[in-house]
Enzyme design. Structure first.
Site, PDB file in Angstrom:
ATOM      1  N   LYS A  68     -17.600  -6.173   6.496  1.00 57.47           N
ATOM      2  CA  LYS A  68     -16.267  -6.745   6.669  1.00 57.47           C
ATOM      3  C   LYS A  68     -15.951  -6.951   8.142  1.00 57.47           C
ATOM      4  O   LYS A  68     -16.361  -6.179   8.998  1.00 57.47           O
ATOM      5  CB  LYS A  68     -15.197  -5.824   6.057  1.00 57.47           C
ATOM      6  CG  LYS A  68     -15.080  -5.928   4.559  1.00 57.47           C
ATOM      7  CD  LYS A  68     -13.835  -5.204   4.090  1.00 57.47           C
ATOM      8  CE  LYS A  68     -13.595  -5.435   2.617  1.00 57.47           C
ATOM      9  NZ  LYS A  68     -12.350  -4.810   2.164  1.00 57.47           N
ATOM     10  N   SER A  82      -3.403  -7.670   2.506  1.00 55.55           N
ATOM     11  CA  SER A  82      -3.727  -7.530   3.925  1.00 55.55           C
ATOM     12  C   SER A  82      -4.309  -8.824   4.478  1.00 55.55           C
ATOM     13  O   SER A  82      -4.042  -9.202   5.621  1.00 55.55           O
ATOM     14  CB  SER A  82      -4.720  -6.380   4.122  1.00 55.55           C
ATOM     15  OG  SER A  82      -4.107  -5.155   3.813  1.00 55.55           O
ATOM     16  N   HIS A 113       0.840  -1.206   0.000  1.00 56.08           N
ATOM     17  CA  HIS A 113       0.000   0.000   0.000  1.00 56.08           C
ATOM     18  C   HIS A 113       0.874   1.254   0.000  1.00 56.08           C
ATOM     19  O   HIS A 113       0.637   2.199  -0.762  1.00 56.08           O
ATOM     20  CB  HIS A 113      -0.881   0.056   1.259  1.00 56.08           C
ATOM     21  CG  HIS A 113      -1.934  -0.978   1.352  1.00 56.08           C
ATOM     22  ND1 HIS A 113      -2.084  -1.760   2.469  1.00 56.08           N
ATOM     23  CD2 HIS A 113      -2.906  -1.363   0.485  1.00 56.08           C
ATOM     24  CE1 HIS A 113      -3.111  -2.569   2.295  1.00 56.08           C
ATOM     25  NE2 HIS A 113      -3.625  -2.360   1.086  1.00 56.08           N
ATOM     26  N   ARG A 148      -2.243  -5.971  -8.587  1.00 56.14           N
ATOM     27  CA  ARG A 148      -1.329  -7.099  -8.403  1.00 56.14           C
ATOM     28  C   ARG A 148      -1.517  -8.143  -9.494  1.00 56.14           C
ATOM     29  O   ARG A 148      -0.565  -8.686 -10.005  1.00 56.14           O
ATOM     30  CB  ARG A 148      -1.550  -7.745  -7.031  1.00 56.14           C
ATOM     31  CG  ARG A 148      -1.225  -6.824  -5.871  1.00 56.14           C
ATOM     32  CD  ARG A 148      -1.727  -7.380  -4.586  1.00 56.14           C
ATOM     33  NE  ARG A 148      -3.199  -7.465  -4.687  1.00 56.14           N
ATOM     34  CZ  ARG A 148      -3.993  -7.951  -3.769  1.00 56.14           C
ATOM     35  NH1 ARG A 148      -3.502  -8.409  -2.652  1.00 56.14           N
ATOM     36  NH2 ARG A 148      -5.297  -7.979  -3.926  1.00 56.14           N
TER      37      ARG A 148
END
Length: 160
Positions: free
Chosen positions: A40, A126, A16, A89
């Protein structure tokens, strides 16, 4: 020109921070928008994630950290941002982010700049950091020292 780097940052990783630092080189000001999603299950509370990002970006004076609630397009309008910066990514990241980019452009005329993740951080997430930490492994090579310390505290309190 103002750019926004949105995310949940739970926890903030060196991946990040690499994207934020690279955006910082390209834009006059970068706003890190820390999202809240009631569906979440976060490791860190929202205020903790804000605090950790402020600490992690302290050496980047053009970077500020704000809470994001609601639509990203509305947030960008409210803060005068013209660009959203996203790190990519994998190809699957691109597919999702392209949909969001089109929607943000349609809703608010916001452009999206997609930066490929640095090779070193291209498989880092993460989610993986949380999983590795819960298994008792050291994550200090992937997150800032303060974040690693806080994660270790969360793991220890969970075990106790």
């Amino acid at each position: 020109m103002i750019a926004v780097c949105p995310g949940s940052f739970d926890p903030v990783t060196f991946g990040h921070l690499d994207i934020i630092a690279r955006a910082n080189l390209l834009f006059d000001r970068v706003i890190v928008a820390v999202g809240q999603n009631s569906t979440k299950n976060y490791l860190f509370e929202h205020e903790e994630r804000l605090e950790l990002l402020v600490a992690a970006t302290v050496d980047m004076p053009q970077v500020s950290v704000y809470s994001l609630a609601g639509l990203l397009a509305d947030f960008c309008r409210e803060h005068g941002a013209q660009v959203v910066v996203k790190g990519l990514r994998f190809a699957s990241d691109f597919e999702y982010e392209l949909q969001m980019a089109h929607l943000n452009n349609e809703i608010a005329g916001i452009e999206t700049l997609m930066l490929p993740a640095h090779q070193r951080w291209s498989t880092l997430s993460s989610t993986l950091i949380r999983e590795v930490a819960w298994c008792g492994q050291d994550v200090s090579g992937y997150v800032p020292a303060l974040v690693a310390e806080r994660i270790a505290g969360k793991v220890k309190s969970r075990e106790g």
